[in-house]
Design a protein around this motif. Structure first.
Motif, PDB file in Angstrom:
ATOM      1  N   LEU A 128      54.319  36.349  35.745  1.00  0.00           N
ATOM      2  CA  LEU A 128      53.293  35.737  35.209  1.00  0.00           C
ATOM      3  C   LEU A 128      51.939  35.918  35.983  1.00  0.00           C
ATOM      4  O   LEU A 128      50.879  36.082  35.395  1.00  0.00           O
ATOM      5  CB  LEU A 128      53.433  33.889  34.921  1.00  0.00           C
ATOM      6  N   PHE A 129      51.999  35.763  36.956  1.00  0.00           N
ATOM      7  CA  PHE A 129      50.801  36.024  37.972  1.00  0.00           C
ATOM      8  C   PHE A 129      50.335  37.528  37.774  1.00  0.00           C
ATOM      9  O   PHE A 129      49.237  37.782  37.735  1.00  0.00           O
ATOM     10  CB  PHE A 129      51.440  35.514  39.707  1.00  0.00           C
ATOM     11  N   GLN A 130      51.271  38.542  37.775  1.00  0.00           N
ATOM     12  CA  GLN A 130      50.837  39.695  37.512  1.00  0.00           C
ATOM     13  C   GLN A 130      50.174  40.078  36.381  1.00  0.00           C
ATOM     14  O   GLN A 130      49.103  40.826  36.027  1.00  0.00           O
ATOM     15  CB  GLN A 130      51.916  40.777  37.745  1.00  0.00           C
ATOM     16  N   GLN A 131      50.605  39.109  35.298  1.00  0.00           N
ATOM     17  CA  GLN A 131      49.849  39.371  34.059  1.00  0.00           C
ATOM     18  C   GLN A 131      48.267  38.830  34.098  1.00  0.00           C
ATOM     19  O   GLN A 131      47.675  39.202  33.110  1.00  0.00           O
ATOM     20  CB  GLN A 131      50.665  38.656  32.867  1.00  0.00           C
ATOM     21  N   LYS A 132      48.413  37.694  34.728  1.00  0.00           N
ATOM     22  CA  LYS A 132      47.092  37.003  34.884  1.00  0.00           C
ATOM     23  C   LYS A 132      45.941  37.279  35.948  1.00  0.00           C
ATOM     24  O   LYS A 132      44.945  36.925  36.066  1.00  0.00           O
ATOM     25  CB  LYS A 132      47.177  35.528  34.844  1.00  0.00           C
ATOM     26  N   SER A 133      46.392  37.784  37.074  1.00  0.00           N
ATOM     27  CA  SER A 133      45.752  38.269  38.020  1.00  0.00           C
ATOM     28  C   SER A 133      45.764  39.697  38.816  1.00  0.00           C
ATOM     29  O   SER A 133      46.663  40.428  38.537  1.00  0.00           O
ATOM     30  CB  SER A 133      46.058  37.168  39.169  1.00  0.00           C
ATOM     31  N   GLN A 134      44.762  39.930  39.327  1.00  0.00           N
ATOM     32  CA  GLN A 134      45.100  41.363  40.382  1.00  0.00           C
ATOM     33  C   GLN A 134      46.134  41.271  41.308  1.00  0.00           C
ATOM     34  O   GLN A 134      46.311  39.796  41.902  1.00  0.00           O
ATOM     35  CB  GLN A 134      43.809  41.669  40.891  1.00  0.00           C
ATOM     36  N   ILE A 135      46.816  42.172  41.811  1.00  0.00           N
ATOM     37  CA  ILE A 135      47.517  41.925  42.946  1.00  0.00           C
ATOM     38  C   ILE A 135      47.314  42.687  43.962  1.00  0.00           C
ATOM     39  O   ILE A 135      46.659  43.913  43.963  1.00  0.00           O
ATOM     40  CB  ILE A 135      49.051  42.155  42.320  1.00  0.00           C
TER      41      ILE A 135
END
Length: 191
Positions: A78-85
């Protein structure tokens, strides 16, 4: 709009993905320590004399949001879908700067005091907070799986902060020597 939500009044906090955890959890301690590091990096950036170092630290400050966000998320997809990494390119960037500065700075063959300039001292504070955050992250990684890029980035980050501290100390030394030479020149020219 109020900045308080009252959601944490009973010792719980929300992670990025909405999961509720204890405020004293290892995950919260870990990303909280990286938050502390980022605040210290911000102070260091304002103290730096070299504009290039200020720009480098500003870049790191933004990357810290991605790092903290991923640690503060149980559902990493979910984080990778919504933010840069943090990526391997970020790790490579740190290594490139470290190598460049090591080439440019005089060699060090012994332990050094943590900062001969104010900026250098603050950057050494950053380095030590980074190491503490890394220890917490390593402990958390025993229980929770993270992408290897995060571990590499965190490990290189303390080395990066060390080399930027040395750069600022070297800049301060050059300024100090230049000022002394200039003052001697002025004093010789006076009757």
């Amino acid at each position: 709009m109020a900045i308080y939500t009252r959601g944490g009044d009973h010792g719980k906090t929300s992670l990025f993905d909405g999961a509720r955890v204890d405020k004293y959890s290892l995950r919260v301690s870990t990303y909280g320590t990286f938050d502390e590091l980022n605040a210290n990096i911000s102070v260091a950036e304002k103290l730096c004399h070299k504009v290039d170092n200020q720009k480098l630290l500003q870049r790191i400050e933004y990357r810290m949001f991605f790092l903290q966000g991923e640690i503060a998320t149980e559902n990493s997809q979910l984080f990778q879908q919504k933010s840069q990494i943090i990526t391997n390119e970020d790790v490579d960037f740190l290594e490139k700067i470290i190598d460049q500065y090591l080439f440019e700075l005089p060699p060090v063959n012994s332990f050094i005091l943590p900062g001969s300039s104010l900026a250098g001292a603050q950057l050494h504070v950053c380095r030590t907070v980074c190491r503490r955050a890394e220890r917490l992250f390593t402990q958390l990684s025993q229980k929770i799986s993270f992408r290897p890029e995060l571990e590499k980035y965190i490990n290189r980050l303390s080395d990066f902060l060390y080399i930027i501290a040395r750069s600022e100390d070297q800049e301060a030394l050059i300024d100090q020597v230049t000022d002394r030479v200039y003052q001697k020149y002025l004093n010789k020219g006076m009757p």
